[in-house]
Design an enzyme around this catalytic site. Structure first.
Site, PDB file in Angstrom:
ATOM      1  N   CYS A  10       0.866  -1.185   0.000  1.00 49.43           N
ATOM      2  CA  CYS A  10       0.000   0.000   0.000  1.00 49.43           C
ATOM      3  C   CYS A  10       0.902   1.235   0.000  1.00 49.43           C
ATOM      4  O   CYS A  10       2.072   1.140  -0.391  1.00 49.43           O
ATOM      5  CB  CYS A  10      -0.967  -0.015   1.181  1.00 49.43           C
ATOM      6  SG  CYS A  10      -0.177  -0.033   2.805  1.00 49.43           S
ATOM      7  N   ASN A  13       2.327   1.315   4.354  1.00 46.28           N
ATOM      8  CA  ASN A  13       2.614   0.026   5.018  1.00 46.28           C
ATOM      9  C   ASN A  13       2.298   0.061   6.521  1.00 46.28           C
ATOM     10  O   ASN A  13       2.953  -0.600   7.319  1.00 46.28           O
ATOM     11  CB  ASN A  13       4.081  -0.411   4.774  1.00 46.28           C
ATOM     12  CG  ASN A  13       4.382  -1.861   5.174  1.00 46.28           C
ATOM     13  OD1 ASN A  13       5.507  -2.183   5.539  1.00 46.28           O
ATOM     14  ND2 ASN A  13       3.414  -2.735   5.100  1.00 46.28           N
ATOM     15  N   CYS A  15      -1.412   0.603   7.359  1.00 41.80           N
ATOM     16  CA  CYS A  15      -2.859   0.352   7.474  1.00 41.80           C
ATOM     17  C   CYS A  15      -3.274  -0.868   6.650  1.00 41.80           C
ATOM     18  O   CYS A  15      -3.484  -1.953   7.187  1.00 41.80           O
ATOM     19  CB  CYS A  15      -3.669   1.567   7.031  1.00 41.80           C
ATOM     20  SG  CYS A  15      -3.337   3.066   8.002  1.00 41.80           S
ATOM     21  N   ARG A  16      -3.419  -0.692   5.347  1.00 44.90           N
ATOM     22  CA  ARG A  16      -4.002  -1.745   4.529  1.00 44.90           C
ATOM     23  C   ARG A  16      -3.107  -2.966   4.320  1.00 44.90           C
ATOM     24  O   ARG A  16      -3.566  -4.106   4.490  1.00 44.90           O
ATOM     25  CB  ARG A  16      -4.404  -1.180   3.153  1.00 44.90           C
ATOM     26  CG  ARG A  16      -5.562  -0.208   3.226  1.00 44.90           C
ATOM     27  CD  ARG A  16      -5.696   0.614   1.960  1.00 44.90           C
ATOM     28  NE  ARG A  16      -4.565   1.528   1.796  1.00 44.90           N
ATOM     29  CZ  ARG A  16      -4.378   2.311   0.746  1.00 44.90           C
ATOM     30  NH1 ARG A  16      -5.228   2.255  -0.259  1.00 44.90           N
ATOM     31  NH2 ARG A  16      -3.340   3.122   0.702  1.00 44.90           N
ATOM     32  N   SER A  17      -1.835  -2.734   3.936  1.00 43.05           N
ATOM     33  CA  SER A  17      -1.016  -3.914   3.605  1.00 43.05           C
ATOM     34  C   SER A  17      -0.658  -4.771   4.819  1.00 43.05           C
ATOM     35  O   SER A  17      -0.623  -6.004   4.681  1.00 43.05           O
ATOM     36  CB  SER A  17       0.211  -3.543   2.769  1.00 43.05           C
ATOM     37  OG  SER A  17       1.060  -2.658   3.434  1.00 43.05           O
ATOM     38  N   ASP A 125      -8.364   3.827   1.045  1.00 42.18           N
ATOM     39  CA  ASP A 125      -7.382   4.233   2.056  1.00 42.18           C
ATOM     40  C   ASP A 125      -8.122   4.712   3.313  1.00 42.18           C
ATOM     41  O   ASP A 125      -8.846   5.704   3.268  1.00 42.18           O
ATOM     42  CB  ASP A 125      -6.548   5.370   1.443  1.00 42.18           C
ATOM     43  CG  ASP A 125      -5.460   5.851   2.375  1.00 42.18           C
ATOM     44  OD1 ASP A 125      -5.443   5.433   3.556  1.00 42.18           O
ATOM     45  OD2 ASP A 125      -4.629   6.658   1.920  1.00 42.18           O
TER      46      ASP A 125
HETATM   47  P1  4NP Z   1      -1.756   2.759   4.062  1.00 39.09           P
HETATM   48  O1  4NP Z   1      -2.430   4.094   4.658  1.00 39.09           O
HETATM   49  O2  4NP Z   1      -1.193   3.116   2.722  1.00 39.09           O
HETATM   50  O3  4NP Z   1      -2.915   1.822   3.967  1.00 39.09           O
HETATM   51  O4  4NP Z   1      -0.697   2.319   5.062  1.00 39.09           O
HETATM   52  C1  4NP Z   1      -1.754   5.314   4.718  1.00 39.09           C
HETATM   53  C2  4NP Z   1      -0.810   5.515   5.690  1.00 39.09           C
HETATM   54  C3  4NP Z   1      -0.158   6.747   5.768  1.00 39.09           C
HETATM   55  C4  4NP Z   1      -0.472   7.737   4.858  1.00 39.09           C
HETATM   56  C5  4NP Z   1      -1.422   7.523   3.879  1.00 39.09           C
HETATM   57  C6  4NP Z   1      -2.058   6.299   3.803  1.00 39.09           C
HETATM   58  N1  4NP Z   1       0.171   8.998   4.962  1.00 39.09           N
HETATM   59  O5  4NP Z   1      -0.162   9.880   4.156  1.00 39.09           O
HETATM   60  O6  4NP Z   1       1.054   9.167   5.823  1.00 39.09           O
END
Ligand code: 4NP
Length: 158
Positions: A10, A13, A15-17, A125
């Site tokens: 993602c 790294n 939240c989703r992944s 997201d």
């Molecule tokens: P992820 O979520 O891609 O599912 O881990 C996010 C985590 C951090 C950010 C965006 C999405 N950020 O902008 O810091």
């Protein structure tokens, strides 16, 4: 039997992944599948961080501990280390295609491409939303992980 290894990707790294990694690890372990599993982010925003606390809480609610995971960024070698690289959304997918070296052996897809009625869809997201978003993420990554595990099980037993 083919050596299978799956990297979930993602943006951050956190939240989703990591949730997809945890869901897929549980499902494949229950199936008795032997697969090397990891996750990474296309960005370096959270390298070394533990998963977002909302991701930790939703996984814990469903009996899986992910607080030991640490974020890392995708690197060029991943495209030859893993047989499958699974992007959570279309932006991650496009970034991975750009990063992909010419000699890459990994098969690239989006997680929901493996769910027949969700082909081409992204796992939303949840980072800027509330806890309900993480419930939806958990449900979606489980749906995708279950479908992917089923597909790989077919290839392992073929
Ligand atoms: P992820 O979520 O891609 O599912 O881990 C996010 C985590 C951090 C950010 C965006 C999405 N950020 O902008 O810091």
């Amino acid at each position: 039997m083919t050596e299978l290894s799956v990297l979930f990707v993602c943006l951050g790294n956190i939240c989703r992944s990591p949730l997809a990694e945890a869901a897929f690890r549980k499902i494949t372990a229950d199936n008795g599948q032997s697969i090397h599993i990891d996750s990474a982010g296309t960005s370096d925003y959270h390298v070394g961080d533990e998963p977002d606390f909302r991701a930790i809480l939703v996984a814990r609610k469903y009996g899986i501990e992910i607080s030991h995971l640490r974020a890392r960024q995708v690197e060029a070698q991943d495209f030859n280390r893993f047989s499958h690289i699974i992007a959570m959304d279309d932006a991650n997918f496009r970034n991975l295609e750009t990063l992909k070296p010419e000699n890459a052996t990994a098969q690239l897809s989006m997680l929901l491409d493996h769910v027949p009625d969700k082909i081409g869809q992204s796992v939303a997201d949840p980072y800027h939303g509330g806890p309900a978003g993480f419930e939806a993420t958990w449900a979606e990554v489980n749906e995708g992980a279950r479908a992917l595990a089923g597909l790989l099980l077919e290839s392992q037993t073929a």
